[in-house]
Enzyme design. Structure first.
Site, short mmCIF file in Angstrom:
data_model
loop_
_atom_site.label_atom_id
_atom_site.label_comp_id
_atom_site.label_asym_id
_atom_site.label_seq_id
_atom_site.Cartn_x
_atom_site.Cartn_y
_atom_site.Cartn_z
N ASP A 193 -5.40 1.94 10.43
CA ASP A 193 -6.80 1.62 10.69
C ASP A 193 -6.90 1.04 12.11
OD1 ASP A 193 -9.44 0.81 10.59
OD2 ASP A 193 -9.28 -0.33 8.74
N LYS A 207 -7.40 6.58 10.13
CA LYS A 207 -8.82 6.28 10.40
C LYS A 207 -8.96 5.94 11.88
CE LYS A 207 -11.01 3.33 7.45
NZ LYS A 207 -11.62 2.02 7.05
N VAL A 222 -11.83 2.80 1.95
CA VAL A 222 -11.33 3.59 0.82
C VAL A 222 -10.32 2.80 -0.01
CG1 VAL A 222 -11.74 5.89 1.76
CG2 VAL A 222 -9.65 4.69 2.38
N GLY A 275 0.79 -1.24 0.00
CA GLY A 275 0.00 0.00 0.00
C GLY A 275 0.81 1.28 0.00
C1 PRP Z 1 -3.19 -2.25 4.95
C2 PRP Z 1 -2.52 -0.87 4.98
C3 PRP Z 1 -1.82 -0.86 6.31
C4 PRP Z 1 -2.71 -1.72 7.18
C5 PRP Z 1 -3.54 -0.84 8.05
O1 PRP Z 1 -2.22 -3.17 4.53
O2 PRP Z 1 -1.63 -0.72 3.91
O3 PRP Z 1 -0.53 -1.41 6.24
O4 PRP Z 1 -3.55 -2.49 6.31
O5 PRP Z 1 -4.45 -1.59 8.78
P1 PRP Z 1 -4.38 -1.82 10.34
O6 PRP Z 1 -4.08 -0.50 11.01
O7 PRP Z 1 -5.78 -2.31 10.64
O8 PRP Z 1 -3.35 -2.86 10.65
P2 PRP Z 1 -2.57 -4.65 4.07
O9 PRP Z 1 -2.23 -5.58 5.20
O10 PRP Z 1 -3.94 -4.69 3.50
O11 PRP Z 1 -1.53 -4.90 2.93
P3 PRP Z 1 -1.29 -4.05 1.57
O12 PRP Z 1 -0.49 -2.83 1.97
O13 PRP Z 1 -0.51 -4.99 0.71
O14 PRP Z 1 -2.65 -3.69 1.00
#
Ligand code: PRP
Length: 192
Positions: free
Chosen positions: A104, A132, A154, A45
């Site tokens: 998040d 968030k 989002v 991300g």
């Molecule tokens: C998403 C985002 C953050 C994390 C936030 O990553 O990029 O790293 O979740 O969420 P949290 O505060 O609830 O832990 P994800 O694990 O989906 O991997 P990605 O970056 O490959 O989409």
């Protein structure tokens, strides 16, 4: 545009992103210009944000990447945090600035910060494009926040839905029909 048609509304547009990055660049430069930090991007991300962000930082730094997973494809944050790919350099006695697209629940950061501290990092702070706070399960306030957003799922500018939409140049909310039946129910619940 193909992706545009699947977006219900923009939450952070391209002009906003530019303004946010400029401001964050000033804040981070003021604090880190003489610290030779390692900027640790959390894949996947972080990619678009980190790519644009480092270009406004005019001081010496190193780049590192970790792949830490918490969502596993859907719209809800899972309890598991898995380290899929680790950093390739030692962090002992180094200042670390983690670069995130969104905070998040706070679970991903909690796990990564603990790990980097255990490895002897001198300091560990976080710069996130989006925050968030309503999603928080583990209390945490990032030092550098681009924009606080409400309890919406989002996508775009690095953020995905089932691995898609990361290449959207802005952050937005999907049209309800794009979600799977199961995720549509979960998304409605999290909006209320
Ligand atoms: C998403 C985002 C953050 C994390 C936030 O990553 O990029 O790293 O979740 O969420 P949290 O505060 O609830 O832990 P994800 O694990 O989906 O991997 P990605 O970056 O490959 O989409």
């Amino acid at each position: 545009m193909v992706l545009d048609k699947e977006i219900e509304k923009k939450v952070v547009d391209q002009a906003d992103i530019k303004t946010i990055i400029k401001r964050l660049g000033k804040e981070v430069s003021k604090d880190y210009y003489d610290k030779y930090p390692i900027l640790v991007g959390l894949l996947k991300g972080c990619m678009p944000f980190m790519g644009d962000f480092i270009k406004v930082l005019d001081f010496h730094l190193e780049l590192g990447f970790m792949d830490v997973s918490s969502y596993h494809g859907g719209v809800q944050s899972h309890i598991d945090v898995r380290i899929e790919k680790d950093l390739s350099m030692p962090v002992r006695d180094r200042h670390i600035l983690i670069v995130e697209d969104i905070v998040d629940s706070g679970r991903t950061l909690h796990a990564v910060i603990e790990l980097l501290k255990q490895r002897g990092a001198k300091s560990v702070q976080v710069c996130t494009l989006l925050d968030k706070p309503s999603g928080r399960k583990i209390p945490y306030s990032p030092a550098y926040i681009g924009k606080e957003i409400p309890n919406l799922f989002v996508v775009g500018y690095g953020l995905d839905y089932q691995e898609r939409f990361r290449n959207l140049p802005y952050v937005g909310v999907l049209k309800p029909e794009v979600y799977s039946e199961e995720d549509r129910i979960l998304t409605n619940q999290s909006d209320t």
